[in-house]
Design a protein around this motif. Structure first.
Motif: not given
Lengths: 495, 636
Positions: A183, A192, A185-186, A179-180
């Motif tokens: 960019q 991802i 964040h998702t 997640y982190l």
């Protein structure tokens, strides 16, 4: 819409159970599971099996502040497991009909677990993924701890809970790292994967892989993280064991393919060889330790360690092999093995439960001559055992042959070791048949009651599917293969 | 419609019979037997038609897709060619005779229907194996044949010793099966398909990298050795006697043990380019031939003698193929299938008459069972290699093929001599000499048993006539191979046969205590233990079980202890921490329900169930997650 229903109808059924009198619990419980199965079948009928990619996408903004969406979708990897879950829930609840004490809570917990499992298999949002993971976990804790067999049930339930908690927290850390790293964040998995945040095999990707590994290898389970499993099965009621072995373990294998493989491919490739070694060690160890068991149910529990070792081996082939054909064979084989194992081992636990109901014991030393005492039961049990030891024309062979096919191309020595594991399984199961089924029945077993209608009804779908998936492996293989060609996994597996 | 259009029905008919019977019809015994026999008779008729068509040059292939993974195809495919046509006709024919015999032999058995169900699967799978045009098809059938032999060896599993024999047979053969699977899968991976023709073409054209092929060839030979009970897998076959006699008759002749020889013949082109493999096959065969023939000499039980005889005969087939002559191996396979099934069926008739298979229950039966005696004599003569049947040319061919390698040649010759010796001895022990007490009560077998026996006797004679007329030419033409003519070898084979038979009969009738027995008897204990193989394997099995026991103990002492301590620790912690007093999940759920109604005060009053604080702690936590998620969804 149907997909949402498949996930939340069991939850609604569970809530309904709590508001109705206990007398209605059985009808509502089994009815809800049958309705869910029917919905899952409708879903399967509408599914485009040839494309195999993600379908029935539902997306609702959920917690916008952190970019979490309530996103559901199923593809050729997920749908077979959803079908498996809904079928096994029906089987488990049908079998429970005369057995369930305190039926309202009992049926409600099973339905809650079904919601968790179906949700876990059909979400592409990682936060939701974690949430459903926990939702599936908690009911099993109670099923073992409250409806379990013996005095040690609380300890067994706590073992199960602790191990799986450690695993799920490790998985959560890995999810947060993903997640982190992206960019903006998702938690949206396709985003991802597209961002490809951890391409290499450095420290951070390896740690993320470690997180996933802890989460999923405990769930599968893989030696030496397996100790929760035999106790959980020994103490769990029969229906709980069916769900635990049939559906819950699959969360591990599915997680490896769905999450770990596409998000940290570099690290997975780097660590694939040691993981493959661990997988076959686990497979051989599971079969050998099963052989040493004196409790039939505990023995069957250890065979799961054996069979899930093959699943991890298939996944490592998918991560490691240079040839796309080998990668595909490994991944498809692993998935096929999960479905097959769910049916076979679910059936085996059901069979052990049926036997224990009649004889009052699961001690192998006290059993014997069962085939002569219960001819139909003997035939079914033999078929399940043959399926479990990977005999051709039954479901698991089609899976295992694909895993070996992939593994031979990637690491032949480990493929050979997997065959050793299959041999140990064979010897172990033949010894079981010799001691439990064969021989003259002791006087106490001369007049065991024959199989009842509800027991046969629970067993028949499993047996039919085991035979069908063994003789006609083409369609399911194609569906899984289609999912591997689709955007999520395609770049990794096929190209 | 041509004669080959329906050849795929050859295995499908018995398999369909199996499916129908397995779905419940097996409860009606006579119907089950009738259906099984009718299906197999149909298969036999089709196989004969196919054989005729093949002889005039017809070929056919039928394919059904089974699995396609990563671009590699594994199909269900059957092919009709000379090799598969000949062996399929043989399997169906011998099977049909055995089925008819079993219809009478098994009468009155409570498992009558189950017997014919399993036998139908057994023979159907063997026919599929023989006709397979795809390695995965072959392997599927291969495993099903093994599974059926396990079920059939264990058919009378309530008798002591039978379950262990069945387990031993299946465990041993499966070990070799998995070796074969490795070879099959590797070839599929390398070639991209498991189609046999494609695999053979790739192997012979050098498309498979050099280093791998010899290894795969060796693995294939090991797989074949397991199914055919060759050293080091020979132990299971004598134990397989535990099954009903018709099972033995089938298992020792055209099905199961024949599968290994057939595999070598089928994949011969591949083995030729992996020379070490052929040499291995020849040596395993020669050693097994000698071991089987020697151990057979010392047997005191008719069925066990015949079992060791099978080891030895299959060994000679391995020598033949391993020395480069497929014709020799398959020729002997065909001959053996006929005379060995005849011997077993005759043994079954004797078993019925004297209620046992030990030699000390027999003797002097020739007068009481003349028809059985004649059939047995004919079949034993064939086994010995006397020039009355197909067997002599076949053995002759094996020896001729082995000529190039003196050691193999000597082993095979000695095995042939011993074969003649024990054949004659077996006949003498059963039918000649002093009559034992049980044998006094014996009378000729019923017609239902004699009929099939006579059919096999006729088959032996017909094959003899056909052979005499055409000097082995039809087989040679069918298999498209030739064996070198060698008068010296023929003379040697004939000499072995005649000399052995004369000696064996003389030892039984004229001087029972002077020749042969004084030599064999002292060594009997060693021979009964197969020169130490038996105790070795028993020891290995015990060591294996012991090792798993140790692993089990480690699992309990180490992993379980750790997990248990962790769980226990947490339970203690939770109990210490849990000062508040609530009654568990059922209470919680009941409470939840009532709480909705009563406004939340009910929880504390409920006293049902004492589960523990830790459960509640987890319950609240789990429910909390669900509730939070739902709230988050609701107020987004």
């Amino acid at each position: 819409m149907v997909l949402t229903l498949v996930i939340f109808v069991p939850l609604a059924g569970a809530l309904l159970l709590l508001c109705l009198p206990a007398k209605a619990a059985r009808w509502v419980g089994v009815g809800t599971s049958l309705l869910t199965l029917a919905l899952a079948v409708v879903l399967a009928a509408q599914f485009n099996w040839h494309s195999g990619g993600a379908q029935f996408r539902v997306s609702v903004p959920w917690i916008p502040a952190i970019g979490a969406n309530f996103t559901l979708a199923v593809d050729g990897l997920a749908l077979p497991l959803v079908l498996l879950t809904t079928l096994l829930t029906c089987v488990a609840l049908l079998y429970s009909w005369p057995h369930a004490e305190r039926p309202r809570a009992y049926f409600a917990l099973f339905l809650l677990m079904e919601t968790g499992l179906n949700g876990y298999f059909s979400t592409v949002d990682l936060l939701l993924f974690y949430l459903f993971f926990e939702v599936a976990l908690v009911p099993m804790y109670f099923i073992i701890g409250v409806w379990g067999h013996a005095e040690r049930r609380q300890e067994a339930a706590m073992k199960f809970f602790l191990y799986t908690r450690v695993g799920s927290l490790a998985m959560l850390l890995a999810i947060l790292a993903l997640y982190l790293a992206v960019q903006p964040h998702t938690f949206y998995l396709p985003a991802i994967i597209a961002a490809h945040p951890f391409p290499g095999a450095g420290l951070v990707p390896s740690l993320v892989l470690l997180g996933f590994f802890l989460g999923f290898a405990i769930k599968l389970p893989i030696v030496p993280l397996h100790s929760w499993l035999p106790d959980a099965h020994t103490e769990a009621p029969t229906a709980g064991s069916i769900m635990l072995a049939g559906a819950l373990l699959k969360m591990g294998g599915y997680g490896f393919l769905r999450l770990a493989l596409p998000t940290v491919p570099g690290a997975f490739h780097y660590w694939a060889l040691p993981l493959a070694v661990l997988a076959v060690v686990s497979a051989i160890y599971g079969a050998a330790v099963a052989m040493a068991q004196s409790d039939l149910k505990r023995l069957v529990a250890f065979t799961s360690v054996n069979h899930m070792g093959y699943v991890l081996l298939g996944v490592t082939v998918a991560a490691y092999a240079a040839n796309p054909a080998d990668r595909t064979a490994g991944a498809v084989g692993a998935m096929y093995q999960m479905v097959a194992h769910g049916l076979v081992t679910g059936g085996l636990f059901l069979a052990v439960g049926i036997l224990a109901d009649r004889t009052g014991t699961r001690e192998i030393a006290r059993l014997g001559g069962i085939w002569a005492a219960l001819p139909l039961y003997g035939g079914i049990f033999t078929l399940l055992v043959f399926a479990s030891l990977g005999l051709p024309a039954l479901a698991q062979f089609a899976a295992e042959v694909q895993i070996v096919l992939g593994a031979v191309g990637a690491f032949p020595g480990i493929a050979a070791a997997m065959l050793v594991a299959i041999f140990v399984t064979t010897a172990m199961f033949l010894w079981v048949l010799q001691r439990v089924l064969y021989g003259a029945p002791p006087p106490a077993f001369a007049h065991l009651p024959r199989l009842r209608a509800y027991e046969i009804a629970a067993m028949v779908p499993l047996v039919v599917l085991i035979v069908l998936l063994g003789i006609i492996p083409g369609p399911l293989t194609t569906a899984i293969g289609g999912a591997l060609h689709a955007p999520l996994l395609g770049p990794l597996i096929v190209h | 419609m041509s004669d080959t259009a329906l050849f795929w029905l050859i295995p499908v008919l018995p398999l369909s019979a199996f499916v129908v019977l397995a779905c419940g019809l097996l409860r009606f015994g006579t119907l089950a037997a009738g259906l099984a026999i009718a299906a197999l008779a149909g298969a036999f008729a089709l196989a004969l038609a196919a054989l005729v068509a093949v002889a005039s040059g017809a070929r056919a292939v039928v394919t059904l897709p089974w699995l396609s993974t990563g671009g590699r195809t594994l199909d269900l495919a059957l092919a009709l060619d000379p090799l598969s046509g000949v062996v399929a006709a043989l399997v169906a024919g011998v099977g049909l005779v055995v089925f008819c015999y079993a219809a009478r032999y098994m009468a009155g058995d409570p498992g009558y229907g189950r017997f014919f169900t399993e036998m139908s699967l057994f023979i159907g799978a063997m026919l599929a194996l023989v006709l397979a045009a795809d390695l995965i098809t072959l392997f599927l059938a291969w495993e099903v044949v093994g599974m059926c032999s396990y079920l059939l060896i264990g058919f009378w599993h309530q008798r002591p010793g039978v379950p262990a024999a069945a387990t031993r047979a299946f465990a041993t053969t499966r070990l070799a099966d998995l070796v074969l699977l490795f070879a099959v899968v590797s070839l599929t991976g390398l070639v991209g398909t498991s189609r046999i023709s494609a695999v053979l073409a790739a192997a012979t054209s050098g498309r498979i990298a050099g280093g791998v092929l010899p290894l795969l060839g060796v693995l294939i030979v090991i797989g074949a050795a397991g199914k055919s009970a060759q050293i080091p897998f020979q132990g299971w076959l004598p134990d397989a006697m535990a099954g009903p006699t018709p099972v033995s008759a089938l298992l020792h002749s055209a099905t199961m043990v024949a599968a290994g020889v057939f595999l070598l013949a089928r994949l011969f082109p591949l083995l030729v380019v992996a020379p070490g493999a052929l040499l291995l096959a020849a040596w395993l065969g020669a050693l097994t031939a000698l071991l089987g023939a020697t151990v057979a000499l010392a047997q005191t039980d008719l069925k066990r003698l015949l079992a060791y005889s099978t080891l030895s005969q299959i060994g000679l087939m391995f020598v033949g193929i391993g020395s480069g002559s497929v014709l020799a191996g398959i020729g002997l396979l065909i001959a053996q299938a006929i005379y060995k099934s005849a011997l077993f069926l005759a043994a079954g008739a004797v078993d019925h008459a004297v209620d046992g298979t030990a030699f000390d229950r027999m003797g002097g039966l020739a007068r009481r069972m003349p028809v059985t005696a004649v059939v047995f004599a004919l079949a034993a003569a064939a086994l010995a290699g006397l020039p009355v049947t197909l067997a002599l040319p076949a053995k002759d061919a094996v020896l001729a093929a082995a000529q190039g390698q003196p050691a193999l040649f000597i082993l095979a010759t000695v095995a042939s001599l011993f074969t003649a010796l024990y054949s004659a001895r077996a006949f003498g022990e059963v039918f000649l000499g002093r009559t034992s007490d049980p044998a006094r009560q014996a009378h000729e077998a019923p017609r239902g048993l004699l009929g099939p026996l006579l059919v096999l006797a006729v088959a032996l004679v017909v094959v003899l006539l056909a052979n005499a007329a055409l000097l082995g030419q039809p087989l040679a033409r069918l298999l498209l191979a030739m064996t070198p003519e060698s008068p010296a070898v023929t003379a040697l084979a004939l000499g072995c046969a005649v000399g052995g038979v004369v000696l064996g009969l003389a030892a039984r009738v004229a001087w029972p205590d002077r020749i042969i027995w004084p030599v064999v008897r002292p060594s009997a204990p060693v021979l009964q233990e197969e020169f130490g193989f038996r105790p070795l394997y028993l020891g290995l099995a015990r060591a294996f079980i012991w090792a798993t026991g140790v692993l089990g103990a480690v699992d309990r002492q180490v992993f379980d202890a750790f997990a248990g301590a962790a769980a226990h620790g947490v339970l203690v912690l939770v109990r210490l921490a849990g000062r508040f007093d609530l009654r568990g999940i059922d209470a919680a759920f009941t409470g939840l329900g009532r709480g909705i109604a009563d406004g939340g005060q009910a929880l504390r009053r409920l006293q049902t169930g004492m589960i523990g604080n830790e459960l509640l702690a987890v319950a609240l936590w789990g429910l909390g997650i669900v509730v939070l998620a739902l709230i988050a969804l609701a107020v987004r």
